[in-house]
Design a protein around this motif. Structure first.
Motif, PDB file in Angstrom:
ATOM      1  N   GLN A   1       0.862  -1.184   0.000  1.00 13.87           N
ATOM      2  CA  GLN A   1       0.000   0.000   0.000  1.00 13.87           C
ATOM      3  C   GLN A   1       0.902   1.238   0.000  1.00 13.87           C
ATOM      4  OE1 GLN A   1      -2.954  -0.047   3.069  1.00 13.87           O
ATOM      5  NE2 GLN A   1      -3.685  -2.090   2.566  1.00 13.87           N
ATOM      6  N   THR A   2       1.060   1.817  -1.176  1.00 14.11           N
ATOM      7  CA  THR A   2       1.925   2.985  -1.327  1.00 14.11           C
ATOM      8  C   THR A   2       1.132   4.255  -1.040  1.00 14.11           C
ATOM      9  OG1 THR A   2       3.152   1.798  -3.010  1.00 14.11           O
ATOM     10  CG2 THR A   2       3.495   4.171  -2.879  1.00 14.11           C
ATOM     11  N   LYS A   3       1.717   5.139  -0.273  1.00 10.88           N
ATOM     12  CA  LYS A   3       1.081   6.413  -0.001  1.00 10.88           C
ATOM     13  C   LYS A   3       1.171   7.302  -1.229  1.00 10.88           C
ATOM     14  CE  LYS A   3       2.063   6.255   4.944  1.00 10.88           C
ATOM     15  NZ  LYS A   3       2.699   6.948   6.095  1.00 10.88           N
ATOM     16  N   ALA A   4       0.149   8.097  -1.437  1.00 10.85           N
ATOM     17  CA  ALA A   4       0.073   8.903  -2.655  1.00 10.85           C
ATOM     18  C   ALA A   4       1.217   9.897  -2.758  1.00 10.85           C
ATOM     19  CB  ALA A   4      -1.271   9.640  -2.715  1.00 10.85           C
ATOM     20  N   HIS A   5       1.667  10.458  -1.620  1.00 11.16           N
ATOM     21  CA  HIS A   5       2.697  11.497  -1.698  1.00 11.16           C
ATOM     22  C   HIS A   5       4.079  10.921  -1.974  1.00 11.16           C
ATOM     23  CE1 HIS A   5       2.823  10.184   2.556  1.00 11.16           C
ATOM     24  NE2 HIS A   5       4.119  10.400   2.441  1.00 11.16           N
ATOM     25  N   ASP A   6       4.236   9.591  -1.878  1.00 17.22           N
ATOM     26  CA  ASP A   6       5.542   8.998  -2.143  1.00 17.22           C
ATOM     27  C   ASP A   6       5.921   9.115  -3.615  1.00 17.22           C
ATOM     28  OD1 ASP A   6       5.735   8.387   0.484  1.00 17.22           O
ATOM     29  OD2 ASP A   6       5.168   6.280   0.283  1.00 17.22           O
ATOM     30  N   TYR A   7       4.974   8.838  -4.489  1.00 20.90           N
ATOM     31  CA  TYR A   7       5.232   8.915  -5.922  1.00 20.90           C
ATOM     32  C   TYR A   7       4.297   9.907  -6.625  1.00 20.90           C
ATOM     33  CZ  TYR A   7       8.051   4.683  -5.401  1.00 20.90           C
ATOM     34  OH  TYR A   7       9.000   3.768  -5.029  1.00 20.90           O
ATOM     35  N   GLU A   8       3.460  10.584  -5.903  1.00 22.17           N
ATOM     36  CA  GLU A   8       2.554  11.599  -6.416  1.00 22.17           C
ATOM     37  C   GLU A   8       1.632  11.011  -7.490  1.00 22.17           C
ATOM     38  OE1 GLU A   8       2.622  16.316  -7.731  1.00 22.17           O
ATOM     39  OE2 GLU A   8       4.484  15.184  -7.560  1.00 22.17           O
ATOM     40  N   TYR A   9       2.049  11.024  -8.767  1.00 26.59           N
ATOM     41  CA  TYR A   9       1.199  10.542  -9.846  1.00 26.59           C
ATOM     42  C   TYR A   9       1.358   9.046 -10.114  1.00 26.59           C
ATOM     43  CZ  TYR A   9       0.777  15.517 -10.903  1.00 26.59           C
ATOM     44  OH  TYR A   9       0.539  16.871 -10.833  1.00 26.59           O
ATOM     45  N   GLY A  10       2.256   8.378  -9.381  1.00 26.42           N
ATOM     46  CA  GLY A  10       2.510   6.974  -9.649  1.00 26.42           C
ATOM     47  C   GLY A  10       1.306   6.066  -9.462  1.00 26.42           C
ATOM     48  N   PRO A  11       0.662   6.059  -8.283  1.00 25.62           N
ATOM     49  CA  PRO A  11      -0.473   5.152  -8.073  1.00 25.62           C
ATOM     50  C   PRO A  11      -1.672   5.440  -8.960  1.00 25.62           C
ATOM     51  CG  PRO A  11       0.428   5.917  -5.982  1.00 25.62           C
ATOM     52  CD  PRO A  11       1.067   6.738  -7.040  1.00 25.62           C
ATOM     53  N   THR A  12      -1.744   6.621  -9.570  1.00 28.92           N
ATOM     54  CA  THR A  12      -2.875   6.963 -10.449  1.00 28.92           C
ATOM     55  C   THR A  12      -2.473   6.928 -11.923  1.00 28.92           C
ATOM     56  OG1 THR A  12      -2.370   9.319 -10.173  1.00 28.92           O
ATOM     57  CG2 THR A  12      -4.018   8.366  -8.709  1.00 28.92           C
ATOM     58  N   TRP A  13      -1.359   6.247 -12.260  1.00 28.95           N
ATOM     59  CA  TRP A  13      -0.931   6.014 -13.645  1.00 28.95           C
ATOM     60  C   TRP A  13      -0.682   7.306 -14.422  1.00 28.95           C
ATOM     61  CZ3 TRP A  13      -5.917   4.248 -12.110  1.00 28.95           C
ATOM     62  CH2 TRP A  13      -5.896   3.012 -11.483  1.00 28.95           C
ATOM     63  N   GLY A  14      -0.243   8.351 -13.746  1.00 28.33           N
ATOM     64  CA  GLY A  14       0.042   9.611 -14.411  1.00 28.33           C
ATOM     65  C   GLY A  14      -1.098  10.598 -14.409  1.00 28.33           C
ATOM     66  N   ALA A  15      -2.285  10.172 -14.029  1.00 32.32           N
ATOM     67  CA  ALA A  15      -3.421  11.088 -13.947  1.00 32.32           C
ATOM     68  C   ALA A  15      -3.389  11.823 -12.609  1.00 32.32           C
ATOM     69  CB  ALA A  15      -4.732  10.334 -14.099  1.00 32.32           C
ATOM     70  N   SER A  16      -4.088  12.935 -12.554  1.00 33.32           N
ATOM     71  CA  SER A  16      -4.125  13.711 -11.325  1.00 33.32           C
ATOM     72  C   SER A  16      -4.918  12.966 -10.257  1.00 33.32           C
ATOM     73  CB  SER A  16      -4.774  15.078 -11.596  1.00 33.32           C
ATOM     74  OG  SER A  16      -4.962  15.792 -10.387  1.00 33.32           O
ATOM     75  N   PRO A  17      -4.380  12.801  -9.042  1.00 33.96           N
ATOM     76  CA  PRO A  17      -5.139  12.126  -7.983  1.00 33.96           C
ATOM     77  C   PRO A  17      -6.455  12.822  -7.678  1.00 33.96           C
ATOM     78  CG  PRO A  17      -2.820  12.310  -7.383  1.00 33.96           C
ATOM     79  CD  PRO A  17      -3.010  13.130  -8.617  1.00 33.96           C
ATOM     80  N   GLU A  18      -6.481  14.151  -7.793  1.00 37.73           N
ATOM     81  CA  GLU A  18      -7.727  14.868  -7.546  1.00 37.73           C
ATOM     82  C   GLU A  18      -8.782  14.529  -8.601  1.00 37.73           C
ATOM     83  OE1 GLU A  18      -4.765  16.198  -7.685  1.00 37.73           O
ATOM     84  OE2 GLU A  18      -4.380  16.752  -5.577  1.00 37.73           O
ATOM     85  N   ASP A  19      -8.355  14.404  -9.839  1.00 40.12           N
ATOM     86  CA  ASP A  19      -9.301  14.049 -10.894  1.00 40.12           C
ATOM     87  C   ASP A  19      -9.844  12.631 -10.707  1.00 40.12           C
ATOM     88  OD1 ASP A  19      -8.888  16.516 -11.991  1.00 40.12           O
ATOM     89  OD2 ASP A  19      -7.445  15.829 -13.495  1.00 40.12           O
ATOM     90  N   MET A  20      -8.989  11.706 -10.307  1.00 38.37           N
ATOM     91  CA  MET A  20      -9.447  10.338 -10.079  1.00 38.37           C
ATOM     92  C   MET A  20     -10.434  10.268  -8.919  1.00 38.37           C
ATOM     93  SD  MET A  20      -7.975   8.642 -12.469  1.00 38.37           S
ATOM     94  CE  MET A  20      -8.340   6.996 -11.921  1.00 38.37           C
ATOM     95  N   GLU A  21     -10.151  11.026  -7.867  1.00 39.17           N
ATOM     96  CA  GLU A  21     -11.069  11.047  -6.727  1.00 39.17           C
ATOM     97  C   GLU A  21     -12.390  11.697  -7.105  1.00 39.17           C
ATOM     98  OE1 GLU A  21     -12.478  10.424  -2.895  1.00 39.17           O
ATOM     99  OE2 GLU A  21     -10.753   9.596  -3.950  1.00 39.17           O
ATOM    100  N   ARG A  22     -12.327  12.736  -7.923  1.00 38.03           N
ATOM    101  CA  ARG A  22     -13.548  13.409  -8.358  1.00 38.03           C
ATOM    102  C   ARG A  22     -14.400  12.488  -9.238  1.00 38.03           C
ATOM    103  NH1 ARG A  22     -11.287  17.014 -11.031  1.00 38.03           N
ATOM    104  NH2 ARG A  22     -10.730  18.298  -9.230  1.00 38.03           N
ATOM    105  N   GLU A  23     -13.747  11.721 -10.100  1.00 35.62           N
ATOM    106  CA  GLU A  23     -14.496  10.800 -10.949  1.00 35.62           C
ATOM    107  C   GLU A  23     -15.115   9.667 -10.134  1.00 35.62           C
ATOM    108  OE1 GLU A  23     -13.537   9.045 -15.248  1.00 35.62           O
ATOM    109  OE2 GLU A  23     -12.356   8.079 -13.677  1.00 35.62           O
ATOM    110  N   ARG A  24     -14.432   9.220  -9.092  1.00 37.13           N
ATOM    111  CA  ARG A  24     -14.937   8.136  -8.263  1.00 37.13           C
ATOM    112  C   ARG A  24     -16.143   8.556  -7.437  1.00 37.13           C
ATOM    113  NH1 ARG A  24     -14.032   5.817  -3.145  1.00 37.13           N
ATOM    114  NH2 ARG A  24     -12.912   7.690  -2.507  1.00 37.13           N
ATOM    115  N   THR A  25     -16.232   9.828  -7.120  1.00 34.75           N
ATOM    116  CA  THR A  25     -17.314  10.311  -6.249  1.00 34.75           C
ATOM    117  C   THR A  25     -18.343  11.121  -7.042  1.00 34.75           C
ATOM    118  OG1 THR A  25     -15.888  12.192  -5.679  1.00 34.75           O
ATOM    119  CG2 THR A  25     -15.846  10.287  -4.214  1.00 34.75           C
ATOM    120  N   SER A  26     -18.022  12.374  -7.316  1.00 25.85           N
ATOM    121  CA  SER A  26     -18.987  13.241  -7.991  1.00 25.85           C
ATOM    122  C   SER A  26     -19.229  12.847  -9.441  1.00 25.85           C
ATOM    123  CB  SER A  26     -18.512  14.696  -7.933  1.00 25.85           C
ATOM    124  OG  SER A  26     -17.241  14.845  -8.562  1.00 25.85           O
TER     125      SER A  26
END
Length: 739
Positions: free
Chosen positions: A200-225
């Motif tokens: 379980q890698t923390k998001a700030h360790d690789y920033e865009y790594g766990p989200t495959w280069g996409a913005s983590p904020e955009d992925m979270e927004r798509e998952r919710t709103s």
């Protein structure tokens, strides 16, 4: 009439003239006095009135100012150049070239260094007067972009190789570094390990790594709103109410019409150690744990998950398995697998009307009955995060969606992440997800799959889906999701249509994108979601594999080498930022989206490739299914980083089929397991090939019931190591491949 333009190439000794024609024209470097400039202006004006030469001749080296001297040189040049061909015109770059010393003779087509015709000089004076930038100013390298100009297979540096493969943006490089640190170890060369899946890698360790280069904020927004429309009281309610179901069918009636049996006997299966295989018999929808076939053979002590060497489920469907797809966004112990099988040709005859045309993939087919089956598997904890198969609970048919729209050719769950809400269990119905498919009548439909409480099998007749569309004058052939509301569909005439599934008042929805991409039938389509969801890759029957942009498909596209035999599958891996397919030479093809034109071999199969598992979002491993019955796994990431890296691949299992000895039997299948990982030569030549050669390249034709017809990886984090394989004989194999 102006004289013909001649070559400026020096072809022999020339006479040296002391009188420079440019000096007499007043445009040489040494002529700067006002008297010379005035005389040059008068002389040039008189000659422009007498001669109708265009301004281009002044720039290109036609030099009307030197017309008088041209006549004197013409006879001498003809003597020197007699018998020689004149191929090159004067290059404009020669005007500003520095002249070598000693001074070379002047020719009509070549000027003195830094000397310009009047028109050029006057324009330069205007620019100088206006304070414009110097014409020698160079564009900064940071402001330029280039694609496809460097061949990474040449001897380039590693930074250049990474830039041409992944890009020069921090988001792309961080995603590649994250993948390298997690999946480039030797133990993960073929199949994913449980330790790597549990990290379980923390998001700030690789920033865009766990989200495959996409913005983590955009992925979270798509998952919710991004799913607010589905739960909206207006739009969402209208959308869900569009699906109409008939009264629940009785099991006997549903099985007779939608799940018919072609043979009354059972399927014979041989499994276990090669020298001591066990025999099992399975009827329709019967299952068994094939770990029992290994008897006293036990796993190593280091394996804390299972005492047996192999564990998994084998289920018989008695008909060729056409499609498989795991339901995403399932975070509990229950995991659901959608399975589609065909009804036999003999069973279809009674639905064919007299006078109908022969079946064709380019025309709608009759409305054959077909059932989309949803099977439930149970998981149990096996690691810090991941789960394995619970062999104490048998899988069972949970839901059968019965339709009268013809055979189901393709299915795809909406893969976008979706946060679970209280409304998902409203009215006692559990929402599983949105399932899109292509039916035999040529239409694309979307079903909102929901389950009633309990464990009893349901047989539901679907009369109207939540969304239905068909392109004009052709049939739909393949599809892919672009977002929770958009679906791209390939058509039989080479067009691609994109629809929004949001409810409208129009009974026949019109696609907002409909353009020709290929010259013929589109076999497969996929998008580069989530990194670049606007980029789509398609494979056509014309042998072309294209990568193009929805923004401007006419100009923004690229293609690799055309194939003589088109591939039926293509998939995008966001972890590797690459498309995957295969070619007619039984090689896997790896095509990074930033150098799509330069393909890299990603595996070598023992026979023709029949199926390809959609790439997982949780690990970079691939699964190929062959005509000879092998399911082959490989991790091509190390080869993506360095194309000369040694390639490893491992056979999951090998399957053989033969007709049974009993008349009513559906045949006999033999499975071979326990293959070890091996290196594979990816050389295109036959030299060094371990396979026997008979002097020519041969292709073996295998029985259709031997084929591995469908493959799939689980898209859920808890069960990321689960894989399923459907065979042409109707057997389904489900196993946890995490090691």
């Amino acid at each position: 009439m102006p004289s013909a333009r001649r070559s400026g190439r020096l072809t022999g000794p020339r006479a040296v003239y002391t009188n420079d024609p440019f000096e007499s024209a007043g445009i040489s470097e040494d002529s700067g006095s006002e008297e010379v400039q005035k005389s040059a202006t008068k002389k040039g004006k008189r000659r422009r009135d007498e001669d109708s030469a265009s301004d281009d001749e002044f720039v290109a080296g036609g030099a009307n100012d030197a017309e008088e001297d041209e006549d004197e040189e013409e006879e001498e040049e003809e003597e020197v150049e007699e018998g020689k061909e004149d191929h090159d015109d004067v290059d404009e770059m020669d005007i500003d070239e520095p002249r070598a010393t000693p001074r070379t003779p002047k020719t009509p087509g070549r000027r003195k260094a830094n000397s310009r015709p009047k028109t050029v000089q006057n324009q330069q004076n205007l620019r100088d007067d206006g304070g414009a930038a110097n014409r020698n100013t160079k564009v900064s390298a940071d402001e330029t972009r280039s694609r496809g100009v460097v061949d990474p297979k040449e001897n380039v540096s590693k930074p250049m190789h990474y830039i041409t493969t992944f890009g020069d943006d921090d988001r792309d490089l961080l995603a590649a570094i994250y993948t390298r640190d997690r999946w480039a170890r030797g133990v993960d060369t073929c199949l994913p390990t449980r330790n790597a899946l549990d990290v379980q890698t923390k998001a700030h360790d690789y920033e865009y790594g766990p989200t495959w280069g996409a913005s983590p904020e955009d992925m979270e927004r798509e998952r919710t709103s991004g799913w607010d429309w589905y739960y909206d009281k207006d739009t969402g309610k209208r959308f869900q109410n569009l699906q109409k179901t008939g009264p629940k069918l009785k099991e006997a009636d549903a099985r007779r019409k939608y799940l018919p049996r072609s043979n009354k006997g059972k399927h014979t299966i041989l499994m276990g150690p090669v020298n001591n295989q066990q025999v099992f018999h399975l009827g329709q929808h019967e299952s068994f744990n094939f770990g029992e076939a290994w008897g006293e053979t036990k796993a190593q002590k280091s394996d804390q998950n299972s005492a047996n060497v192999r564990e998994g489920w084998m289920i018989s469907f008695e008909q060729r398995i056409q499609c498989l797809a795991w339901a995403p966004n399932q975070n509990g112990r229950s995991q659901y697998l959608a399975v589609v099988t065909f009804i036999t040709t003999d069973q279809k005859k009674k639905y064919n009307l007299p006078g109908t045309n022969p079946p064709s993939s380019f025309c709608p087919l009759p409305s054959y009955p077909c059932a989309l089956q949803l099977w439930e598997f149970t998981a149990k904890p096996a690691g810090g995060v991941t789960h394995t198969l619970d062999m104490d609970v048998k899988p069972h048919l949970r839901l059968a969606l019965c339709t009268d729209w013809g055979d189901v050719r393709r299915i795809a769950w909406c893969p976008m992440a979706r946060e679970r809400r209280e409304e998902d269990d409203k009215n006692g119905m559990a929402s599983i997800g949105l399932l899109a498919g292509i039916w035999g009548d040529g239409k694309m439909r979307v079903l909102d799959v929901k389950l009633a409480p309990g464990k009893k099998t349901e047989f539901v007749k679907i009369e109207m889906p939540v969304f239905e569309a068909k392109s004009p004058s052709n049939v739909c052939s393949c599809l892919t999701w672009l977002s929770p509301t958009d679906i791209a569909v390939g058509c039989s005439d080479g067009f691609v249509a994109i629809w929004s599934i949001l409810p409208t008042s129009d009974p026949a929805p019109i696609p907002y994108f409909y353009k020709p991409i290929h010259a013929s039938y589109i076999l497969s389509i996929t998008s580069a979601y989530p990194t670049n969801p606007h980029i789509i890759s398609t494979v056509g029957m014309d042998g072309e594999t294209k990568l193009w942009s929805i923004i401007d498909p006419a100009s923004e596209y690229t293609t690799p080498v055309r194939q003589r035999q088109a591939a039926a599958h293509i998939s995008y891996s966001p972890i590797l930022q690459s498309m995957f397919s295969y070619d007619e030479n039984d090689f896997g093809r790896l095509m990074p989206i930033r150098r799509f034109f330069a393909t890299t071999s990603a595996g070598r199969m023992p026979s023709s490739v029949i199926s390809l598992a959609p790439c997982s979002f949780l690990h970079p491993c691939l699964l190929y299914g062959t005509a000879s019955g092998e399911a082959v796994a490989a991790n091509p990431f190390r080869r993506l980083l360095y194309n000369k890296e040694q390639h490893w691949q491992q056979t999951w299992f090998s399957h053989d089929w033969a007709s049974g000895t009993h008349k009513d039997s559906s045949g006999a299948s033999r499975f071979y397991d326990g293959y070890r990982a091996e290196t594979q030569s990816l050389a295109r030549s036959l030299a060094g090939d371990k396979r026997p050669q008979l002097g020519s390249s041969l292709t073996t034709i295998y029985d259709e019931r031997t084929h591995v017809s469908a493959l799939g990886w689980s898209p859920n984090r808890l069960t990321a190591g689960w894989a399923c394989a459907g065979l042409g004989c109707g057997l389904l194999r489900v196993e946890d491949l995490a090691i």
